[in-house]
Design an enzyme around this catalytic site. Structure first.
Site, PDB file in Angstrom:
ATOM      1  N   LYS A 147     -25.594  41.979  84.685  1.00  0.00           N
ATOM      2  CA  LYS A 147     -25.453  41.465  86.045  1.00  0.00           C
ATOM      3  C   LYS A 147     -25.024  42.606  86.949  1.00  0.00           C
ATOM      4  CE  LYS A 147     -20.866  40.414  87.249  1.00  0.00           C
ATOM      5  NZ  LYS A 147     -19.851  39.623  87.804  1.00  0.00           N
ATOM      6  N   GLU A 215      -8.639  34.779  89.628  1.00  0.00           N
ATOM      7  CA  GLU A 215      -8.240  36.083  89.105  1.00  0.00           C
ATOM      8  C   GLU A 215      -6.942  36.487  89.781  1.00  0.00           C
ATOM      9  OE1 GLU A 215     -11.869  38.794  87.987  1.00  0.00           O
ATOM     10  OE2 GLU A 215     -11.955  38.252  90.097  1.00  0.00           O
ATOM     11  N   HIS A 239     -21.779  33.288  87.300  1.00  0.00           N
ATOM     12  CA  HIS A 239     -20.881  32.574  86.379  1.00  0.00           C
ATOM     13  C   HIS A 239     -20.646  31.107  86.764  1.00  0.00           C
ATOM     14  CE1 HIS A 239     -20.258  36.566  85.043  1.00  0.00           C
ATOM     15  NE2 HIS A 239     -19.359  36.907  85.931  1.00  0.00           N
TER      16      HIS A 239
HETATM   17  N1  LIG Z   1     -17.690  47.113  82.752  1.00  0.00           N
HETATM   18  C1  LIG Z   1     -17.737  45.817  82.661  1.00  0.00           C
HETATM   19  O1  LIG Z   1     -16.821  45.149  82.161  1.00  0.00           O
HETATM   20  C2  LIG Z   1     -18.932  45.046  83.146  1.00  0.00           C
HETATM   21  C3  LIG Z   1     -18.881  43.653  83.104  1.00  0.00           C
HETATM   22  C4  LIG Z   1     -19.998  42.942  83.518  1.00  0.00           C
HETATM   23  C5  LIG Z   1     -21.117  43.596  83.952  1.00  0.00           C
HETATM   24  N2  LIG Z   1     -21.148  44.964  84.003  1.00  0.00           N
HETATM   25  C6  LIG Z   1     -22.375  45.630  84.441  1.00  0.00           C
HETATM   26  O2  LIG Z   1     -22.780  46.533  83.426  1.00  0.00           O
HETATM   27  C7  LIG Z   1     -23.368  47.688  83.995  1.00  0.00           C
HETATM   28  C8  LIG Z   1     -22.625  48.911  83.517  1.00  0.00           C
HETATM   29  O3  LIG Z   1     -21.293  48.849  83.937  1.00  0.00           O
HETATM   30  P1  LIG Z   1     -20.207  49.945  83.540  1.00  0.00           P
HETATM   31  O4  LIG Z   1     -18.907  49.399  84.005  1.00  0.00           O
HETATM   32  O5  LIG Z   1     -20.336  50.339  82.128  1.00  0.00           O
HETATM   33  O6  LIG Z   1     -20.634  51.147  84.493  1.00  0.00           O
HETATM   34  P2  LIG Z   1     -20.203  52.679  84.386  1.00  0.00           P
HETATM   35  O7  LIG Z   1     -18.969  52.843  83.574  1.00  0.00           O
HETATM   36  O8  LIG Z   1     -20.211  53.202  85.777  1.00  0.00           O
HETATM   37  O9  LIG Z   1     -21.392  53.338  83.577  1.00  0.00           O
HETATM   38  C9  LIG Z   1     -22.639  53.630  84.136  1.00  0.00           C
HETATM   39  C10 LIG Z   1     -23.468  54.331  83.093  1.00  0.00           C
HETATM   40  O10 LIG Z   1     -24.750  54.633  83.638  1.00  0.00           O
HETATM   41  C11 LIG Z   1     -25.062  55.999  83.316  1.00  0.00           C
HETATM   42  N3  LIG Z   1     -25.963  56.558  84.334  1.00  0.00           N
HETATM   43  C12 LIG Z   1     -25.738  56.676  85.650  1.00  0.00           C
HETATM   44  N4  LIG Z   1     -26.804  57.237  86.262  1.00  0.00           N
HETATM   45  C13 LIG Z   1     -27.723  57.473  85.291  1.00  0.00           C
HETATM   46  C14 LIG Z   1     -29.011  58.019  85.281  1.00  0.00           C
HETATM   47  N5  LIG Z   1     -29.607  58.453  86.399  1.00  0.00           N
HETATM   48  N6  LIG Z   1     -29.652  58.103  84.110  1.00  0.00           N
HETATM   49  C15 LIG Z   1     -29.083  57.685  82.968  1.00  0.00           C
HETATM   50  N7  LIG Z   1     -27.862  57.124  82.914  1.00  0.00           N
HETATM   51  C16 LIG Z   1     -27.185  57.029  84.063  1.00  0.00           C
HETATM   52  C17 LIG Z   1     -23.714  56.684  83.298  1.00  0.00           C
HETATM   53  O11 LIG Z   1     -23.741  57.826  82.472  1.00  0.00           O
HETATM   54  P3  LIG Z   1     -23.958  59.336  82.938  1.00  0.00           P
HETATM   55  O12 LIG Z   1     -23.180  59.534  84.188  1.00  0.00           O
HETATM   56  O13 LIG Z   1     -23.459  60.093  81.760  1.00  0.00           O
HETATM   57  O14 LIG Z   1     -25.421  59.468  83.123  1.00  0.00           O
HETATM   58  C18 LIG Z   1     -22.875  55.630  82.603  1.00  0.00           C
HETATM   59  O15 LIG Z   1     -23.030  55.716  81.213  1.00  0.00           O
HETATM   60  C19 LIG Z   1     -23.306  47.481  85.499  1.00  0.00           C
HETATM   61  O16 LIG Z   1     -24.507  46.929  85.935  1.00  0.00           O
HETATM   62  C20 LIG Z   1     -22.206  46.455  85.690  1.00  0.00           C
HETATM   63  O17 LIG Z   1     -22.425  45.684  86.848  1.00  0.00           O
HETATM   64  C21 LIG Z   1     -20.070  45.704  83.593  1.00  0.00           C
END
Ligand SMILES: NC(=O)c1ccc[n+]([C@@H]2O[C@H](COP(=O)([O-])OP(=O)(O)OC[C@H]3O[C@@H](n4cnc5c(N)ncnc54)[C@H](OP(=O)(O)O)[C@@H]3O)[C@@H](O)[C@H]2O)c1
Length: 485
Positions: A147, A215, A239
């Site tokens: 999402k 929250e 949700h």
């Molecule tokens: N974290 C949570 O609890 C959570 C919960 C629900 C939903 N989500 C969703 O899950 C997704 C990921 O969230 P996150 O919190 O893990 O985000 P994050 O920590 O910001 O991670 C983003 C990832 O994308 C990679 N990335 C960015 N630009 C890129 C590119 N051009 N090519 C390849 N890889 C790239 C980054 O790695 P590099 O910079 O090394 O490339 C990093 O591994 C999002 O859509 C978020 O809305 C997250």
């Protein structure tokens, strides 16, 4: 057949906090009956061993008691890292070559998990298609999309259209991690595996339904995302509407992805569209005191951090029964709960002098603890014939021996096994946006209803209580009825 799970966003928070611990837990519980290889892809430079080591530390932290070195060593042997930029097609060609190499030319099913920024979803899909990675002639190809799925109806439709050029709908798994929670799945069991609830589950016995996602946290440093999203996009489109669909849907003929999702979609079709004065009378908007001082929030921002909506499902089961949906940041506690408020008895025999009984309630608590509480009237001992509200508790954690699986375990396993029942279908996502978009538009118009400020640490603006009071109802403002056992 062996499987390969390719995670885009390999160096990100979700991968280390949820995805790898979930896959490790599945491995440890012997739920993965075939060889599962995991390939992490992101731009950061890691070698395979370096990546495994980084994940070992985070998994140790997030998998908790389940973690042990020997099983981690066995599990992590099949973790690989392939550096790559989603914007570079050459990196997808390299990924295709690497996958063939580790799969040793043998047929293998693949799940591509897009755990990266939403702006990159479309590009990642196009690149997968361009590199031939969607070709499923020698094993299934599925894609899991995190999402948010679009930011409104138009963007969700455009994203669906682009994805459908590369993957068929049955290959697409749009995740909403709420659906992976045991308690949410238990709503299916509660409703459709028991004969005592279903006869009451309708407008003849239910006064109204409340769905609350509260929250305690404030937005912190997430203003960049949050101020343009707001709470309707962040919580309601996904949700809360998912919880509403499962609470309100008709029983499917079989527990099967297509049939379950057909019934959920019918609920969205039945939601009465708000028009004109409804946007003011059926909604409450709020913003916590201090929001405008959060880092990165533009001066004078009108973004809601609290919202309450009253929706109606115009169908035979629910006609006239309001569904009150609300969510807020900076609330008094973290809790997600569904309250089925049953009607009052037709004639009050007991206790009318001292108090009016509130009517039976069934509280389905989704988090933090998962369980169900039934509220009913019982006699006060040694009184003449006074009653008070008593409760029957079902604590899921207790019955599962204190090891409730994280939602991602179930969802990842289902995606590997090809069961899409707990994932959102394209029409579901678009219909949900179709409900939220007009409210967003009304709230952004010059005639927007007032944005009420509220103090952090309570249950949102006092006007939301007045709004319920005017309808002769009250919010069930109880911090988790069940606490973690
Ligand atoms: N974290 C949570 O609890 C959570 C919960 C629900 C939903 N989500 C969703 O899950 C997704 C990921 O969230 P996150 O919190 O893990 O985000 P994050 O920590 O910001 O991670 C983003 C990832 O994308 C990679 N990335 C960015 N630009 C890129 C590119 N051009 N090519 C390849 N890889 C790239 C980054 O790695 P590099 O910079 O090394 O490339 C990093 O591994 C999002 O859509 C978020 O809305 C997250």
């Amino acid at each position: 057949m062996a499987y390969t799970i390719v995670i885009f966003g390999a160096s990100g928070d979700l991968t280390s906090r949820k995805l790898i611990p979930a896959l490790y837990s599945l491995f440890k519980k012997d739920k993965l009956d075939q060889l599962v290889r995991i390939v992490g892809v992101s731009r950061s430079p890691f070698g395979h061993d370096e990546y495994r080591l980084a994940l070992r530390e985070t998994t140790k932290k997030f998998a908790g008691k389940l973690f042990d070195e020997a099983s981690w060593d066995a599990f992590s042997e099949n973790i690989y890292y392939q550096p790559g930029d989603i914007k570079q097609s050459a990196d997808f060609d390299a990924l295709a070559g690497f996958l063939s190499e580790i799969e040793e030319g043998q047929p293998a099913g693949r799940v591509y998990y897009l755990s990266t920024m939403p702006q990159l979803y479309e590009e990642a899909i196009v690149q997968l298609g361009g590199a031939g990675l969607a070709d499923d002639s020698d094993g299934f190809r599925r894609v899991i999309i995190e999402k948010p799925f679009g930011t409104d109806l138009a963007t969700a439709q455009a994203l669906n259209e682009s994805i459908h050029k590369v993957f068929r709908e049955d290959q697409i798994y749009r995740i909403d991690h709420y659906l992976g929670k045991e308690t949410v799945q238990n709503i299916f069991a509660l409703r459709f595996a028991n004969s005592i609830f279903e006869p009451l589950w309708n407008r003849n016995y239910v006064d109204h339904v409340q769905i609350t996602v509260a929250e305690e946290v404030v937005i912190g440093r997430r203003a960049g995302y949050y101020d343009s999203a707001g709470i309707l996009r962040d919580m309601f489109q996904n949700h809360i509407l998912q919880l509403m669909m499962i609470t309100a849907m008709e029983p499917p003929a079989r527990y099967d992805a297509a049939l379950v999702r057909d019934e959920k979609v019918k609920v969205l079709h039945s939601v009465r569209k708000m028009t004109g004065a409804d946007f003011a009378s059926n909604t409450v908007r709020g913003q916590y005191h201090g929001y405008l001082q959060e880092e990165g929030v533009p001066p004078g921002s009108q973004t809601e951090t609290y919202a309450a909506l009253k929706l109606y499902c115009d169908n035979w089961r629910w006609k006239g029964v309001p569904f009150y949906l609300r969510s807020g940041k900076a609330m008094s506690c973290r809790t997600t709960q569904i309250v089925i408020q049953f009607r009052q008895v037709p004639h009050i025999l007991f206790g009318e002098k001292t108090r009016t009984p509130v009517g039976n309630r069934l509280v389905i608590q989704v988090q933090p603890a998962e369980g169900i509480q039934l509220h009913f009237e019982a006699k006060v001992p040694e009184s003449e014939m006074k009653t008070r509200t008593s409760t029957l508790d079902f604590d899921f954690n207790e019955t599962s021996g204190g090891t409730m699986p994280d939602a991602y375990q179930r969802l990842l396993l289902d995606a590997i096994l090809g069961d899409a029942s707990l994932f959102a279908r394209s029409d579901e996502v678009e219909l949900a946006w179709g409900i939220i978009d007009p409210i967003l538009a009304a709230w952004r118009s010059p005639a927007a209803p007032q944005l009420f400020p509220y103090e952090p640490g309570f249950w949102g603006p006092s006007e939301a209580n007045g709004w319920m009071g005017d309808q002769k109802r009250e919010w069930f403002d109880v911090c988790p009825v069940l606490t973690k056992s």
